[in-house]
Scaffold this motif. Sequence first.
Motif, PDB file in Angstrom:
ATOM      1  N   SER A  35      30.798  38.929  42.536  1.00 44.00           N
ATOM      2  CA  SER A  35      30.750  38.671  43.969  1.00 44.00           C
ATOM      3  C   SER A  35      29.345  38.343  44.454  1.00 44.00           C
ATOM      4  O   SER A  35      29.165  37.878  45.562  1.00 44.00           O
ATOM      5  N   ASP A  74      37.686  37.129  56.404  1.00 37.98           N
ATOM      6  CA  ASP A  74      37.472  38.567  56.210  1.00 37.98           C
ATOM      7  C   ASP A  74      38.126  39.018  54.907  1.00 37.98           C
ATOM      8  O   ASP A  74      39.231  38.584  54.568  1.00 37.98           O
ATOM      9  N   THR A  75      37.430  39.892  54.185  1.00 41.50           N
ATOM     10  CA  THR A  75      37.982  40.418  52.942  1.00 41.50           C
ATOM     11  C   THR A  75      39.246  41.229  53.195  1.00 41.50           C
ATOM     12  O   THR A  75      40.201  41.187  52.407  1.00 41.50           O
ATOM     13  N   ILE A  76      39.279  41.945  54.322  1.00 39.95           N
ATOM     14  CA  ILE A  76      40.454  42.759  54.642  1.00 39.95           C
ATOM     15  C   ILE A  76      41.670  41.862  54.837  1.00 39.95           C
ATOM     16  O   ILE A  76      42.787  42.207  54.426  1.00 39.95           O
ATOM     17  N   ASP A  87      42.231  39.077  53.361  1.00 44.30           N
ATOM     18  CA  ASP A  87      42.671  38.608  52.043  1.00 44.30           C
ATOM     19  C   ASP A  87      43.580  39.618  51.360  1.00 44.30           C
ATOM     20  O   ASP A  87      44.429  39.235  50.548  1.00 44.30           O
ATOM     21  N   TRP A  88      43.409  40.892  51.655  1.00 46.71           N
ATOM     22  CA  TRP A  88      44.274  41.910  51.049  1.00 46.71           C
ATOM     23  C   TRP A  88      45.736  41.695  51.420  1.00 46.71           C
ATOM     24  O   TRP A  88      46.630  42.064  50.653  1.00 46.71           O
ATOM     25  N   PHE A  89      45.972  41.110  52.594  1.00 44.88           N
ATOM     26  CA  PHE A  89      47.344  40.881  53.042  1.00 44.88           C
ATOM     27  C   PHE A  89      47.786  39.433  52.809  1.00 44.88           C
ATOM     28  O   PHE A  89      48.939  39.189  52.463  1.00 44.88           O
ATOM     29  N   ASP A 107      46.828  37.047  50.533  1.00 40.58           N
ATOM     30  CA  ASP A 107      47.101  36.645  49.152  1.00 40.58           C
ATOM     31  C   ASP A 107      48.424  37.207  48.633  1.00 40.58           C
ATOM     32  O   ASP A 107      49.216  36.475  48.035  1.00 40.58           O
ATOM     33  N   PRO A 108      48.728  38.509  48.838  1.00 41.15           N
ATOM     34  CA  PRO A 108      50.057  38.995  48.402  1.00 41.15           C
ATOM     35  C   PRO A 108      51.206  38.305  49.123  1.00 41.15           C
ATOM     36  O   PRO A 108      52.257  38.060  48.512  1.00 41.15           O
ATOM     37  N   ARG A 114      57.809  45.523  48.525  1.00 41.60           N
ATOM     38  CA  ARG A 114      56.444  44.999  48.681  1.00 41.60           C
ATOM     39  C   ARG A 114      56.153  44.645  50.131  1.00 41.60           C
ATOM     40  O   ARG A 114      55.063  44.915  50.646  1.00 41.60           O
ATOM     41  N   ILE A 174      53.186  46.243  52.447  1.00 42.27           N
ATOM     42  CA  ILE A 174      52.176  45.454  53.153  1.00 42.27           C
ATOM     43  C   ILE A 174      52.202  45.762  54.642  1.00 42.27           C
ATOM     44  O   ILE A 174      51.163  45.935  55.287  1.00 42.27           O
ATOM     45  N   SER A 201      50.589  49.030  55.466  1.00 44.99           N
ATOM     46  CA  SER A 201      49.128  48.933  55.481  1.00 44.99           C
ATOM     47  C   SER A 201      48.633  48.294  56.777  1.00 44.99           C
ATOM     48  O   SER A 201      47.618  48.714  57.336  1.00 44.99           O
TER      49      SER A 201
END
Length: 586
Positions: free
Chosen positions: A323, A438-440, A442-444, A446-447, A505, A509, A512
Amino acid sequence: MEPPQGFWATLWSCLRFLPFFLGLLLLGIIKGALLFPFVCLIMTLGNSAIIVSLWPVHVVWTYYCIAKAKQLGPILKLVLALGVSVILMLWPPAGIFGSIIVGAIYGFLAPIMATFDAVGEGKANNLIRCFLDGTWSTIKGSCTVVRDVKDICLHSYFSIMDDLRLHDPPNGEPYEIRLHYIPGACLAGLLGVMVDVPMISLIAICKSPYMLFKGWRRLFHDLIGREGPFLETACVPFAGLAIILWPLAVAGAVMASIISSFSLGAYAAVIAYQETSVKMGLAYIISSMSMFDEYSNDVLDMPEGSCFPRYQYRKKVPQRATSFSRPVSFQRENQDAKKAPSRATSFKNSILELNPLKLLDHLFSECKRHGEVLVSEGVITREDIQESRSSKGGSRIISIGLPAYSILQALLLSAKSNTDGLVLSDNTEITTENRPKDTIFDWFFDPLMIIKEQIKAEKFTEEEEIYLSKLVLLHGDSKRLNNLNAQSSSSDQRKRAEIDALARRLQGITKSISRYPTARRRFDDLVKSLSEDLEKKFGSNRSANGSQESQHVRSGIFRIFSQKSFGSDTSTKGHHQEIQEVNNGF
């Protein structure tokens, strides 16, 4: 608005713009100076009361969840309890101090930003709005921050700790610490701090003058030419403050580099423990300096590469870009293809990057739209809404099932549209270009894209899509879920298992997402709206005629729901007619 062309036009534009800018800045500073004590007081008192009053509960519940966690071994539980003790002791003073700082910064800067935004293009009554904007809205914003902190302490915290307490260990084996690798890891971490902290600090200090003068050169060039951030009125305060406060920004960057060097050096202990080798930890110590040097060169547009060597510090995984840097070959291959955006182009004409909060607003507007349909069809009942209001966790059908159902409809629409991104109901498409960076997020994101591709590959039939939608919505009600499984006509066990996995899944998500403090606040508004719709549907007089009648009505409505699809516009009218027949019959 196009930037001026030519030297004299540029000079005249700059001279004409400076008094306007300075006047708005002075007015904003006066408003900020008057408001920030009240805003700071509201946020400090509100957040402090929440943190201090809930701190004993958090302490007891944290230790209880660690002791009951099935995923953790006994030694790891002991170490984690000791580490958490430090965090729990620091949480009240850190939270109170952070509330003071955030309250002061927000109370001072929010009126300034609102003052500049009041004279933006298309705004009416600019003179009045310059004095009024950012006053009451800043006070309400500080109260919203206190509300969000309360949601974090009361909702998000307990949701996360419940996951730690209730989840089973992966593969049946709990996580545990290998004690005989601890001494070598500690040695590598200590050496990493001793070497990386002075070296990374020296690199940051040496490059700070270059960062200072390069930033000033760029900002003054944009100011004179009314380009870049100075082209749009809404961005003027950011750019103007950046010129004034740029030395502080450079000093902050140097301090951030020095602080981060401790974690970078200490991470050598993690490498040595994971690779079971002190040698790999030492290799990481040298490589981390190279990674930081390359990263700073990328940020400052300096020549590529580093004077420090870079070794492979993983046994099984070949050395790849982390990174902190990107491969040199990738940089060179894309150097010609990557063109800087035109500085004279208006931000409004460029690709619009979507705001995560705007996407959250859209999610809850979709929940409201689908919820109104489901309430009118009797799928969401009075008991669901009452449960969401009364119980601590809320009704899973509304708090988890309804948002997951709304997301699923967007995924089904995107899969049928055969697009690369996520298509929303208003035809907005979220792609890799305009999605929030935002990285946060991407957590949602991408899945969800993976789930969309799985839906596209499976090519579900209409009945299977209906079953998946019902399964996602009713996942919190075991009784209705058992009825749904009994009525499922799917004979393909593999397909049914895949549908169940997709539903789980999506539920995970959505759970979260529900932990965001702003999500909890919007969820309460959603429940209130659905409750009003339910009252309009059944009427207040129906409850006075006895609970037996409403029970018959709900059973008849659920029978209709079990036999028909829901959520589609084509079947809504027919459902309303059958529900009316049930109501008339009883």
